[in-house]
Design an enzyme around this catalytic site. Structure first.
Site, PDB file in Angstrom:
ATOM      1  N   HIS A  75      26.364  48.541 -61.762  1.00 23.17           N
ATOM      2  CA  HIS A  75      25.951  47.769 -62.939  1.00 23.17           C
ATOM      3  C   HIS A  75      27.013  46.729 -63.290  1.00 23.17           C
ATOM      4  O   HIS A  75      28.198  46.898 -62.999  1.00 23.17           O
ATOM      5  CB  HIS A  75      25.599  48.662 -64.133  1.00 23.17           C
ATOM      6  CG  HIS A  75      26.736  49.321 -64.844  1.00 23.17           C
ATOM      7  ND1 HIS A  75      26.683  50.631 -65.269  1.00 23.17           N
ATOM      8  CD2 HIS A  75      27.954  48.880 -65.234  1.00 23.17           C
ATOM      9  CE1 HIS A  75      27.811  50.941 -65.888  1.00 23.17           C
ATOM     10  NE2 HIS A  75      28.603  49.893 -65.878  1.00 23.17           N
TER      11      HIS A  75
ATOM     12  N   GLU B 280      21.825  47.933 -65.833  1.00 24.57           N
ATOM     13  CA  GLU B 280      21.712  49.058 -64.918  1.00 24.57           C
ATOM     14  C   GLU B 280      20.761  48.711 -63.766  1.00 24.57           C
ATOM     15  O   GLU B 280      20.028  47.717 -63.845  1.00 24.57           O
ATOM     16  CB  GLU B 280      21.177  50.279 -65.683  1.00 24.57           C
ATOM     17  CG  GLU B 280      22.045  50.710 -66.869  1.00 24.57           C
ATOM     18  CD  GLU B 280      23.324  51.456 -66.457  1.00 24.57           C
ATOM     19  OE1 GLU B 280      23.752  51.340 -65.288  1.00 24.57           O
ATOM     20  OE2 GLU B 280      23.903  52.143 -67.315  1.00 24.57           O
TER      21      GLU B 280
ATOM     22  N   ASN C 256      27.380  52.654 -60.203  1.00 21.63           N
ATOM     23  CA  ASN C 256      26.036  52.368 -59.684  1.00 21.63           C
ATOM     24  C   ASN C 256      25.807  50.859 -59.553  1.00 21.63           C
ATOM     25  O   ASN C 256      24.679  50.400 -59.478  1.00 21.63           O
ATOM     26  CB  ASN C 256      24.972  52.994 -60.595  1.00 21.63           C
ATOM     27  CG  ASN C 256      25.008  52.453 -62.016  1.00 21.63           C
ATOM     28  OD1 ASN C 256      25.813  51.566 -62.331  1.00 21.63           O
ATOM     29  ND2 ASN C 256      24.149  52.966 -62.886  1.00 21.63           N
TER      30      ASN C 256
ATOM     31  N   ASP D  60      29.060  43.141 -73.715  1.00 24.66           N
ATOM     32  CA  ASP D  60      28.212  44.238 -74.209  1.00 24.66           C
ATOM     33  C   ASP D  60      28.886  45.002 -75.341  1.00 24.66           C
ATOM     34  O   ASP D  60      30.071  44.814 -75.623  1.00 24.66           O
ATOM     35  CB  ASP D  60      27.838  45.185 -73.049  1.00 24.66           C
ATOM     36  CG  ASP D  60      29.031  45.563 -72.174  1.00 24.66           C
ATOM     37  OD1 ASP D  60      30.179  45.370 -72.610  1.00 24.66           O
ATOM     38  OD2 ASP D  60      28.804  46.059 -71.057  1.00 24.66           O
TER      39      ASP D  60
HETATM   40  C1  GLP Z   1      31.234  50.063 -68.478  1.00 23.56           C
HETATM   41  C2  GLP Z   1      31.044  48.616 -68.975  1.00 23.56           C
HETATM   42  C3  GLP Z   1      31.100  47.651 -67.837  1.00 23.56           C
HETATM   43  C4  GLP Z   1      32.261  48.016 -66.946  1.00 23.56           C
HETATM   44  C5  GLP Z   1      31.981  49.311 -66.256  1.00 23.56           C
HETATM   45  C6  GLP Z   1      33.121  49.816 -65.402  1.00 23.56           C
HETATM   46  O1  GLP Z   1      30.140  50.882 -68.632  1.00 23.56           O
HETATM   47  N1  GLP Z   1      29.860  48.375 -69.734  1.00 23.56           N
HETATM   48  O2  GLP Z   1      31.201  46.327 -68.345  1.00 23.56           O
HETATM   49  O3  GLP Z   1      32.460  47.024 -65.983  1.00 23.56           O
HETATM   50  O4  GLP Z   1      31.528  50.288 -67.123  1.00 23.56           O
HETATM   51  O5  GLP Z   1      34.106  50.401 -66.168  1.00 23.56           O
HETATM   52  P1  GLP Z   1      35.534  50.758 -65.641  1.00 23.56           P
HETATM   53  O6  GLP Z   1      36.236  49.454 -65.432  1.00 23.56           O
HETATM   54  O7  GLP Z   1      36.170  51.567 -66.727  1.00 23.56           O
HETATM   55  O8  GLP Z   1      35.368  51.510 -64.385  1.00 23.56           O
END
Ligand code: GLP
Length: 243
Positions: free
Chosen positions: A127, A132, A125, A59
């Site tokens: 995702h 989402e 959440n 992404d």
């Molecule tokens: C972000 C990314 C995800 C990631 C998630 C968790 O929003 N788009 O790909 O897995 O949040 O992030 P973190 O590893 O910093 O908790």
């Protein structure tokens, strides 16, 4: 598998990446966020060579140019690519206003380069990528609205809540599920609820990561905090790492 620390879990992830590469993996699906940072550190410090490997990221924020310090282009450059260049590295183009054109471009990249091993984090959440709750399980690349919980969670990387982009381009869940192998990384208490719902709950689009229950080759690597809401039944089945 449950580990005492992010470092120990990331060492296991590193072993999987190395073994996949040795077994002929040519395309790695990469994630951003704090969860894969230790894995990327281990990859940077390793003697693995990615110059014949293709990377495809999940992404990118919509509206951020590649050289924006909080773009996922910048993240990947800092975390991995400056030390370990790949043959080709693909991320969505956050500056492309024409969503139809950008999503078609990205889906074609995924057709041309089937992912051998996908690294995933998980949102609070549940995702995956920026898919989402409610995102379709058969989805392809889309420009998506970020959930309020995600905007809140990602505020820590930006100067203020207002600076967090409200949209992103994200690979769809259908494409993620086509990866031959998946490693899901989750660390910290904030992920405990999402991990519990994803592993023990029903497979539902309301919990995006729950679809991973249907993938044949998923390695879930957790620290004790992220595993803390799992039931005794689940815990008795999962491997407690001897570290
Ligand atoms: C972000 C990314 C995800 C990631 C998630 C968790 O929003 N788009 O790909 O897995 O949040 O992030 P973190 O590893 O910093 O908790």
């Amino acid at each position: 598998m449950i580990f005492d620390s992010q470092l120990e879990a990331s060492k296991e992830a590193f072993r999987w990446v190395k073994e996949s590469m040795e077994a002929g993996a040519e395309v790695l699906g990469l994630a951003t966020g704090s969860s894969p940072e230790t894995l990327y550190q281990l990859l940077r410090e390793s003697d693995l060579d990615f110059r014949e490997t293709v990377s495809i990221n999940l992404d990118e924020y919509y509206g951020l140019a590649p050289d924006h310090p909080q773009s996922y282009h910048s993240y990947m450059e800092d975390q991995l690519f400056h030390a370990k260049p790949f043959k080709e590295s693909y991320l969505p183009d956050g500056t492309q206003a024409d969503a139809g054109q950008e999503t078609a471009r990205y889906d074609q990249i995924l057709v041309d380069h089937p992912i051998d091993l996908q690294i995933l984090g998980i949102g609070t959440n549940a995702h995956i990528g920026f898919n989402e709750p409610g995102a379709p399980f058969d989805g392809r690349t889309q420009r998506v609205d970020l959930a309020p919980a995600t905007i809140q969670a990602n505020q820590r990387f930006f100067g203020s809540l207002d600076e967090v982009p409200r949209q992103a381009y994200s690979m769809g869940i259908g494409s993620i599920m086509e990866a031959k192998e998946i490693i899901l990384l989750a660390f910290g208490q904030a992920k405990a609820g999402a991990i519990q719902a994803s592993i023990e709950g029903p497979v539902t689009e309301a919990v995006p990561a729950s679809i991973l229950q249907r993938h044949p080759h998923v390695l879930v690597l957790l620290d004790r905090e992220a595993a803390s809401d799992l039931s005794p039944e689940t815990l008795s089945q999962v491997k407690q790492a001897q570290v």
